[in-house]
Design a protein around this motif. Structure first.
Motif, mmCIF file in Angstrom:
data_model
loop_
_atom_site.group_PDB
_atom_site.id
_atom_site.type_symbol
_atom_site.label_atom_id
_atom_site.label_comp_id
_atom_site.label_asym_id
_atom_site.label_seq_id
_atom_site.Cartn_x
_atom_site.Cartn_y
_atom_site.Cartn_z
ATOM 1 N N VAL A 26 0.837 -1.210 0.000
ATOM 2 C CA VAL A 26 0.000 0.000 0.000
ATOM 3 C C VAL A 26 0.870 1.258 0.000
ATOM 4 O O VAL A 26 0.583 2.228 -0.712
ATOM 5 C CB VAL A 26 -0.966 -0.027 1.206
ATOM 6 C CG1 VAL A 26 -1.630 1.319 1.400
ATOM 7 C CG2 VAL A 26 -2.010 -1.109 1.028
ATOM 8 N N ALA A 27 1.960 1.262 0.751
ATOM 9 C CA ALA A 27 2.850 2.420 0.783
ATOM 10 C C ALA A 27 3.509 2.626 -0.584
ATOM 11 O O ALA A 27 3.652 3.774 -1.045
ATOM 12 C CB ALA A 27 3.914 2.240 1.858
ATOM 13 N N TRP A 30 0.872 4.100 -2.957
ATOM 14 C CA TRP A 30 0.614 5.504 -2.608
ATOM 15 C C TRP A 30 1.762 6.389 -3.078
ATOM 16 O O TRP A 30 1.543 7.454 -3.667
ATOM 17 C CB TRP A 30 0.420 5.614 -1.095
ATOM 18 C CG TRP A 30 0.102 6.991 -0.643
ATOM 19 C CD1 TRP A 30 -1.102 7.619 -0.662
ATOM 20 C CD2 TRP A 30 1.029 7.944 -0.111
ATOM 21 N NE1 TRP A 30 -0.976 8.886 -0.172
ATOM 22 C CE2 TRP A 30 0.313 9.117 0.175
ATOM 23 C CE3 TRP A 30 2.403 7.912 0.162
ATOM 24 C CZ2 TRP A 30 0.920 10.240 0.710
ATOM 25 C CZ3 TRP A 30 2.995 9.035 0.699
ATOM 26 C CH2 TRP A 30 2.250 10.181 0.952
ATOM 27 N N LEU A 31 2.986 5.965 -2.830
ATOM 28 C CA LEU A 31 4.149 6.752 -3.238
ATOM 29 C C LEU A 31 4.221 6.872 -4.760
ATOM 30 O O LEU A 31 4.518 7.949 -5.292
ATOM 31 C CB LEU A 31 5.427 6.113 -2.689
ATOM 32 C CG LEU A 31 6.719 6.879 -2.925
ATOM 33 C CD1 LEU A 31 6.672 8.225 -2.217
ATOM 34 C CD2 LEU A 31 7.901 6.065 -2.443
ATOM 35 N N LEU A 33 1.683 6.791 -6.876
ATOM 36 C CA LEU A 33 0.635 7.723 -7.303
ATOM 37 C C LEU A 33 1.037 9.179 -7.052
ATOM 38 O O LEU A 33 0.781 10.049 -7.879
ATOM 39 C CB LEU A 33 -0.680 7.407 -6.592
ATOM 40 C CG LEU A 33 -1.403 6.151 -7.083
ATOM 41 C CD1 LEU A 33 -2.618 5.876 -6.215
ATOM 42 C CD2 LEU A 33 -1.815 6.320 -8.520
ATOM 43 N N VAL A 34 1.658 9.441 -5.921
ATOM 44 C CA VAL A 34 2.082 10.814 -5.625
ATOM 45 C C VAL A 34 3.138 11.273 -6.632
ATOM 46 O O VAL A 34 3.064 12.392 -7.155
ATOM 47 C CB VAL A 34 2.609 10.915 -4.175
ATOM 48 C CG1 VAL A 34 3.331 12.226 -3.943
ATOM 49 C CG2 VAL A 34 1.467 10.763 -3.190
#
Length: 103
Positions: A26-27, A30-31, A33-34
């Protein structure tokens, strides 16, 4: 957890490993996508700046530098006025009222 033994057992290790892998996954998503969003916004900003540098911001700014005045447009002709429609004459024919069926 239930019973008369010591510790959490061998399965707790696999559970903790699965949770750790899930958190890392998940991290990473998320990273990613950012990073993709930041790159997109930077590229879009540079493209917008390049477009504005090559094209005028609005047509009024481009014509404001032109020293020749343009004549005012002629006013549009007025539409002819139409008198209101006369009311229709009432008809004397009336429709009969519905009656109850006879027994």
């Amino acid at each position: 957890m239930w019973g008369h033994h010591y510790g959490y057992g061998f399965g707790a290790f696999f559970g903790a490993a699965a949770v750790s892998v899930g958190v890392l996954l998940v991290a990473a998503i998320w990273l990613t996508l950012v990073i993709v969003m930041v790159r997109f916004l930077l590229t879009a900003t540079q493209a917008a700046q390049r477009y504005l540098a090559l094209n005028p911001a609005s047509p009024t700014e481009a014509t404001a530098a032109d020293p020749t005045p343009t004549p005012d447009p002629a006013p549009a002709p007025q539409a002819p006025t139409v008198p209101p429609a006369a009311p229709s004459s009432p008809t004397t024919k009336t429709t009969p009222r519905a009656s109850k069926p006879k027994k």
